[in-house]
Write a protein that holds these residues in place. Structure first.
Motif, PDB file in Angstrom:
ATOM      1  N   VAL A   1      -1.555   4.535 -11.761  1.00  0.00           N
ATOM      2  CA  VAL A   1      -1.272   3.147 -11.396  1.00  0.00           C
ATOM      3  C   VAL A   1      -2.551   2.344 -11.585  1.00  0.00           C
ATOM      4  O   VAL A   1      -3.548   2.591 -10.904  1.00  0.00           O
ATOM      5  N   ILE A   2      -2.513   1.372 -12.504  1.00  0.00           N
ATOM      6  CA  ILE A   2      -3.690   0.558 -12.799  1.00  0.00           C
ATOM      7  C   ILE A   2      -3.379  -0.887 -12.445  1.00  0.00           C
ATOM      8  O   ILE A   2      -2.438  -1.482 -12.990  1.00  0.00           O
ATOM      9  N   CYS A   3      -4.160  -1.460 -11.539  1.00  0.00           N
ATOM     10  CA  CYS A   3      -3.973  -2.862 -11.171  1.00  0.00           C
ATOM     11  C   CYS A   3      -4.476  -3.739 -12.309  1.00  0.00           C
ATOM     12  O   CYS A   3      -5.633  -3.624 -12.731  1.00  0.00           O
ATOM     13  N   ILE A   4      -3.604  -4.610 -12.827  1.00  0.00           N
ATOM     14  CA  ILE A   4      -4.025  -5.523 -13.887  1.00  0.00           C
ATOM     15  C   ILE A   4      -4.109  -6.968 -13.396  1.00  0.00           C
ATOM     16  O   ILE A   4      -4.651  -7.819 -14.082  1.00  0.00           O
ATOM     17  N   SER A   5      -3.591  -7.232 -12.200  1.00  0.00           N
ATOM     18  CA  SER A   5      -3.725  -8.549 -11.568  1.00  0.00           C
ATOM     19  C   SER A   5      -3.563  -8.354 -10.065  1.00  0.00           C
ATOM     20  O   SER A   5      -2.488  -8.004  -9.591  1.00  0.00           O
ATOM     21  N   ALA A   6      -4.652  -8.580  -9.343  1.00  0.00           N
ATOM     22  CA  ALA A   6      -4.662  -8.373  -7.890  1.00  0.00           C
ATOM     23  C   ALA A   6      -3.717  -9.353  -7.202  1.00  0.00           C
ATOM     24  O   ALA A   6      -3.363 -10.393  -7.774  1.00  0.00           O
TER      25      ALA A   6
ATOM     26  N   ASP B   1       0.820  -1.213   0.000  1.00  0.00           N
ATOM     27  CA  ASP B   1       0.000   0.000   0.000  1.00  0.00           C
ATOM     28  C   ASP B   1       0.857   1.267   0.000  1.00  0.00           C
ATOM     29  O   ASP B   1       0.558   2.216  -0.727  1.00  0.00           O
ATOM     30  N   ALA B   2       1.917   1.276   0.789  1.00  0.00           N
ATOM     31  CA  ALA B   2       2.793   2.454   0.849  1.00  0.00           C
ATOM     32  C   ALA B   2       3.480   2.697  -0.488  1.00  0.00           C
ATOM     33  O   ALA B   2       3.608   3.842  -0.938  1.00  0.00           O
ATOM     34  N   SER B   3       3.927   1.622  -1.144  1.00  0.00           N
ATOM     35  CA  SER B   3       4.581   1.776  -2.448  1.00  0.00           C
ATOM     36  C   SER B   3       3.608   2.321  -3.489  1.00  0.00           C
ATOM     37  O   SER B   3       3.942   3.241  -4.251  1.00  0.00           O
ATOM     38  N   LEU B   4       2.407   1.760  -3.521  1.00  0.00           N
ATOM     39  CA  LEU B   4       1.409   2.226  -4.493  1.00  0.00           C
ATOM     40  C   LEU B   4       1.026   3.682  -4.230  1.00  0.00           C
ATOM     41  O   LEU B   4       0.927   4.477  -5.172  1.00  0.00           O
ATOM     42  N   GLU B   5       0.840   4.035  -2.978  1.00  0.00           N
ATOM     43  CA  GLU B   5       0.489   5.413  -2.641  1.00  0.00           C
ATOM     44  C   GLU B   5       1.617   6.377  -3.003  1.00  0.00           C
ATOM     45  O   GLU B   5       1.355   7.490  -3.458  1.00  0.00           O
ATOM     46  N   ALA B   6       2.864   5.967  -2.818  1.00  0.00           N
ATOM     47  CA  ALA B   6       3.999   6.831  -3.167  1.00  0.00           C
ATOM     48  C   ALA B   6       4.042   7.095  -4.670  1.00  0.00           C
ATOM     49  O   ALA B   6       4.326   8.221  -5.099  1.00  0.00           O
ATOM     50  N   MET B   7       3.759   6.067  -5.473  1.00  0.00           N
ATOM     51  CA  MET B   7       3.738   6.266  -6.927  1.00  0.00           C
ATOM     52  C   MET B   7       2.620   7.223  -7.326  1.00  0.00           C
ATOM     53  O   MET B   7       2.820   8.127  -8.149  1.00  0.00           O
ATOM     54  N   LYS B   8       1.450   7.027  -6.732  1.00  0.00           N
ATOM     55  CA  LYS B   8       0.312   7.906  -7.040  1.00  0.00           C
ATOM     56  C   LYS B   8       0.595   9.333  -6.580  1.00  0.00           C
ATOM     57  O   LYS B   8       0.289  10.294  -7.304  1.00  0.00           O
TER      58      LYS B   8
ATOM     59  N   PHE C   1       0.285  -7.303 -10.273  1.00  0.00           N
ATOM     60  CA  PHE C   1       0.812  -6.623 -11.453  1.00  0.00           C
ATOM     61  C   PHE C   1       0.078  -5.315 -11.664  1.00  0.00           C
ATOM     62  O   PHE C   1      -1.146  -5.225 -11.462  1.00  0.00           O
ATOM     63  N   TYR C   2       0.836  -4.297 -12.112  1.00  0.00           N
ATOM     64  CA  TYR C   2       0.292  -2.959 -12.309  1.00  0.00           C
ATOM     65  C   TYR C   2       0.837  -2.372 -13.601  1.00  0.00           C
ATOM     66  O   TYR C   2       2.008  -2.573 -13.943  1.00  0.00           O
ATOM     67  N   MET C   3      -0.027  -1.633 -14.301  1.00  0.00           N
ATOM     68  CA  MET C   3       0.416  -0.838 -15.435  1.00  0.00           C
ATOM     69  C   MET C   3       0.694   0.556 -14.886  1.00  0.00           C
ATOM     70  O   MET C   3      -0.190   1.179 -14.281  1.00  0.00           O
ATOM     71  N   ILE C   4       1.922   1.001 -15.058  1.00  0.00           N
ATOM     72  CA  ILE C   4       2.315   2.341 -14.631  1.00  0.00           C
ATOM     73  C   ILE C   4       2.398   3.191 -15.899  1.00  0.00           C
ATOM     74  O   ILE C   4       3.239   2.930 -16.767  1.00  0.00           O
ATOM     75  N   LYS C   5       1.497   4.145 -15.995  1.00  0.00           N
ATOM     76  CA  LYS C   5       1.473   5.020 -17.170  1.00  0.00           C
ATOM     77  C   LYS C   5       2.831   5.681 -17.348  1.00  0.00           C
ATOM     78  O   LYS C   5       3.424   6.159 -16.391  1.00  0.00           O
ATOM     79  N   ASP C   6       3.355   5.650 -18.564  1.00  0.00           N
ATOM     80  CA  ASP C   6       4.651   6.213 -18.945  1.00  0.00           C
ATOM     81  C   ASP C   6       5.838   5.397 -18.445  1.00  0.00           C
ATOM     82  O   ASP C   6       6.965   5.885 -18.437  1.00  0.00           O
ATOM     83  N   PHE C   7       5.590   4.156 -17.986  1.00  0.00           N
ATOM     84  CA  PHE C   7       6.692   3.268 -17.596  1.00  0.00           C
ATOM     85  C   PHE C   7       6.479   1.860 -18.128  1.00  0.00           C
ATOM     86  O   PHE C   7       7.323   1.316 -18.797  1.00  0.00           O
ATOM     87  N   GLY C   8       5.360   1.241 -17.816  1.00  0.00           N
ATOM     88  CA  GLY C   8       5.081  -0.105 -18.273  1.00  0.00           C
ATOM     89  C   GLY C   8       4.559  -0.975 -17.142  1.00  0.00           C
ATOM     90  O   GLY C   8       4.119  -0.481 -16.100  1.00  0.00           O
TER      91      GLY C   8
END
Length: 137
Positions: free
Chosen positions: A103-108, A90-97, A122-129
């Motif tokens: 940040v789009i979750c593609i596999s929970a 959660d902390a990592s995802l919040e830091a990216m946002k 798995f997550y799709m990070i816009k402008d990264f992959g």
């Protein structure tokens, strides 16, 4: 400073012909540390380690439909994700946002047999992959 609280773990290489890909990796000096079939993802997996090069997770299709269908639709092989370990998902995802990344979750999160049932997502990070996040044991 590392803002997202992540450590590089491996890169994911999808291959329609994993036996040929393994031959090349072995030629580079990689060793297969583990080989498994993951029924939750319906893929065959090989974790290939090297004393001085990055670890490679070789991902091959299994029988029937699976997550590699779209990835391998236009090429027989593709480096398609980078995996990072996180102590706190959660902390990592919040830091990216918070840094302005979409940040789009593609596999929970689900247990990954290749990593002793540690949770992976798995997550799709816009402008990264695509990134895979590996949680603690």
């Amino acid at each position: 400073m590392q803002a997202f609280l992540l450590r590089f773990h491996h890169f994911g290489l999808a291959s329609r012909r994993p036996e040929q890909t393994l031959r090349f990796l072995r030629g580079l000096g990689h060793e297969v540390a583990m080989e498994v079939y993951d029924p939750l993802q319906n893929v065959n997996l090989w974790l290939c380690t090297h004393f001085s090069m990055p670890t490679v997770e070789l991902v091959g299709p299994a029988e029937g439909q699976g997550p590699l269908d779209a990835i391998l639709a236009t090429s027989n092989e593709s480096i398609y994700h980078l995996c990072y370990e996180t102590e706190n998902l959660d902390a990592s995802l919040e830091a990216m946002k918070a840094a302005g990344f979409r940040v789009i979750c593609i596999s929970a999160p689900k247990p990954a047999i290749l990593f002793n049932n540690r949770q992976v997502s798995f997550y799709m990070i816009k402008d990264f992959g695509i990134i895979e996040l590996l949680e603690p044991a």
